[in-house]
Design an enzyme around this catalytic site. Structure first.
Site, PDB file in Angstrom:
ATOM      1  N   GLY A 139      -3.478   3.755   7.835  1.00 44.41           N
ATOM      2  CA  GLY A 139      -2.573   2.614   7.830  1.00 44.41           C
ATOM      3  C   GLY A 139      -2.173   2.280   9.260  1.00 44.41           C
ATOM      4  O   GLY A 139      -2.422   3.062  10.181  1.00 44.41           O
ATOM      5  N   ASP A 154      -7.277  -6.303   3.381  1.00 36.60           N
ATOM      6  CA  ASP A 154      -6.698  -4.964   3.489  1.00 36.60           C
ATOM      7  C   ASP A 154      -6.725  -4.485   4.939  1.00 36.60           C
ATOM      8  O   ASP A 154      -7.793  -4.184   5.477  1.00 36.60           O
ATOM      9  CB  ASP A 154      -7.491  -4.015   2.587  1.00 36.60           C
ATOM     10  N   GLY A 155      -5.525  -4.400   5.538  1.00 39.19           N
ATOM     11  CA  GLY A 155      -5.388  -3.856   6.886  1.00 39.19           C
ATOM     12  C   GLY A 155      -4.775  -4.842   7.864  1.00 39.19           C
ATOM     13  O   GLY A 155      -5.278  -5.944   8.044  1.00 39.19           O
ATOM     14  N   GLY A 156      -3.658  -4.440   8.450  1.00 35.70           N
ATOM     15  CA  GLY A 156      -3.060  -5.251   9.508  1.00 35.70           C
ATOM     16  C   GLY A 156      -2.461  -6.574   9.056  1.00 35.70           C
ATOM     17  O   GLY A 156      -2.318  -7.503   9.860  1.00 35.70           O
ATOM     18  N   MET A 200     -12.053   5.002  -1.194  1.00 36.22           N
ATOM     19  CA  MET A 200     -12.806   5.202   0.046  1.00 36.22           C
ATOM     20  C   MET A 200     -13.447   6.575  -0.061  1.00 36.22           C
ATOM     21  O   MET A 200     -13.083   7.527   0.628  1.00 36.22           O
ATOM     22  CB  MET A 200     -11.853   5.110   1.246  1.00 36.22           C
ATOM     23  N   HIS A 226      -8.138   1.577  -4.553  1.00 34.63           N
ATOM     24  CA  HIS A 226      -9.171   1.351  -3.535  1.00 34.63           C
ATOM     25  C   HIS A 226      -9.804   2.697  -3.189  1.00 34.63           C
ATOM     26  O   HIS A 226      -9.187   3.527  -2.524  1.00 34.63           O
ATOM     27  CB  HIS A 226      -8.481   0.707  -2.314  1.00 34.63           C
ATOM     28  N   ASP A 234      -4.632   3.868  -2.150  1.00 34.93           N
ATOM     29  CA  ASP A 234      -5.772   4.204  -1.280  1.00 34.93           C
ATOM     30  C   ASP A 234      -6.208   5.651  -1.470  1.00 34.93           C
ATOM     31  O   ASP A 234      -5.467   6.573  -1.129  1.00 34.93           O
ATOM     32  CB  ASP A 234      -5.377   4.007   0.181  1.00 34.93           C
ATOM     33  N   MET A 249     -12.147  -5.639   4.156  1.00 41.56           N
ATOM     34  CA  MET A 249     -11.438  -4.760   5.092  1.00 41.56           C
ATOM     35  C   MET A 249     -11.259  -5.468   6.438  1.00 41.56           C
ATOM     36  O   MET A 249     -12.223  -5.916   7.045  1.00 41.56           O
ATOM     37  CB  MET A 249     -12.216  -3.453   5.303  1.00 41.56           C
ATOM     38  N   SER A 261       0.830  -1.197   0.000  1.00 42.51           N
ATOM     39  CA  SER A 261       0.000   0.000   0.000  1.00 42.51           C
ATOM     40  C   SER A 261       0.869   1.254   0.000  1.00 42.51           C
ATOM     41  O   SER A 261       1.626   1.506   0.935  1.00 42.51           O
ATOM     42  CB  SER A 261      -0.929   0.014   1.213  1.00 42.51           C
TER      43      SER A 261
HETATM   44  C1  DX5 Z   1      -6.783   1.496   5.125  1.00 41.02           C
HETATM   45  C2  DX5 Z   1      -6.246   1.267   3.759  1.00 41.02           C
HETATM   46  C3  DX5 Z   1      -5.200   0.229   3.698  1.00 41.02           C
HETATM   47  C4  DX5 Z   1      -3.979   0.530   4.486  1.00 41.02           C
HETATM   48  C5  DX5 Z   1      -3.455  -0.762   4.984  1.00 41.02           C
HETATM   49  O1  DX5 Z   1      -7.811   2.413   5.086  1.00 41.02           O
HETATM   50  O2  DX5 Z   1      -7.282   0.870   2.888  1.00 41.02           O
HETATM   51  O3  DX5 Z   1      -4.878  -0.130   2.378  1.00 41.02           O
HETATM   52  O4  DX5 Z   1      -2.988   1.197   3.759  1.00 41.02           O
HETATM   53  O5  DX5 Z   1      -2.461  -0.443   5.857  1.00 41.02           O
HETATM   54  P1  DX5 Z   1      -1.728  -1.419   6.849  1.00 41.02           P
HETATM   55  O6  DX5 Z   1      -1.174  -2.545   6.064  1.00 41.02           O
HETATM   56  O7  DX5 Z   1      -0.703  -0.503   7.405  1.00 41.02           O
HETATM   57  O8  DX5 Z   1      -2.724  -1.871   7.892  1.00 41.02           O
HETATM   58 ZN    ZN Z   2      -6.749  -0.072   0.891  1.00 40.42          ZN
END
Ligand code: DX5
Ligand code: ZN
Length: 223
Positions: free
Chosen positions: A143, A174-176, A67, A65, A34, A136, A7
């Site tokens: 992030g 996506d995330g963590g 948002m 992505h 993002d 998600m 990302s």
């Molecule tokens: C969160 C984003 C993610 C984010 C993931 O809103 O959609 O793509 O960058 O970040 P990490 O891998 O740091 O959790």
């Molecule tokens: Zn994302």
């Protein structure tokens, strides 16, 4: 083997070109991009000028992505900016089927992103039409957040839905994502791993990407 999508949100924006080159030369498969509007999520990231700059140097597909609210208004603009795959949030799309068709008619792959609280059963009637579900595993907006463990169950159920429908749809998480959650996600059926903080906060981002690429499903418990 999983598709790895670092990302760009966690990249160094003061020297984006260096991080783009790092991703180009790594084992990463896609760029995860993002876009946040400060309305759908409580944060603002970047828009078309940055994506266009990214596209100029990126040698791998841009997985964008969105948002944002009313994403349909900007489908063509994201195509022109260089998106290869465009994901819209189910929570932002009262006419999701139309949005998906619009993305595909612009020659992009279509993805649907879904928040942690949203039931995946809502995807049933579009699962055969889409190329990717962006599941998600944090609340979108930032992030480096903590992984929500319920994602494992959602991922496994989504995999079942896809197989049952005989659909050709990838599951992206996506995330963590990190060395602990990654293998368990693969065993739950994930196809694409997004990683921001895990890659860019590491000493050797390129090696971290390689480690993600070499990850294999974990066969032990999902905790
Ligand atoms: C969160 C984003 C993610 C984010 C993931 O809103 O959609 O793509 O960058 O970040 P990490 O891998 O740091 O959790
Ligand atoms: Zn994302």
């Amino acid at each position: 083997m999983a598709i790895i999508a670092p990302s760009v949100l966690s990249a160094n924006f003061a020297n984006l070109e260096a991080d783009i080159e790092m991703i180009n030369n790594s084992e990463a498969d896609w760029f995860h991009v993002d876009v946040m509007d400060g309305v759908f999520v409580p944060n603002i990231s970047f828009g078309f000028p940055v994506i266009k700059a990214l596209k100029k140097f990126a040698k791998k597909p841009l997985d964008v992505h969105l948002m944002i609210v009313e994403p349909d208004k900007y489908t063509q603009a994201f195509k022109e900016a260089g998106a290869d795959l465009l994901s819209v949030h189910i929570e932002a799309c009262p006419h999701l089927h139309r949005n998906i068709q619009n993305i595909k008619s612009h020659g992009m792959k279509a993805g649907v992103a879904i928040n942690p609280h949203t039931n995946i059963s809502l995807l049933e009637n579009v699962i055969a039409d889409i190329d990717l579900v962006c599941l998600m595993s944090v609340n979108p907006g930032f992030g480096g957040q903590k992984f929500i463990k319920h994602t494992y169950i959602k991922c496994a159920e989504l995999k079942e839905m896809i197989l049952k429908a005989n659909a050709n749809c990838l599951i992206e998480i996506d995330g963590g994502v990190n060395e602990i959650t990654g293998p368990q996600l693969l065993s739950a059926g994930a196809d694409v791993l997004v990683a921001g903080n895990y890659v860019f906060a590491s000493d050797k981002p390129s090696q971290t990407i390689q480690a993600l690429k070499q990850m294999r499903p974990n066969t032990t418990s999902m905790h």
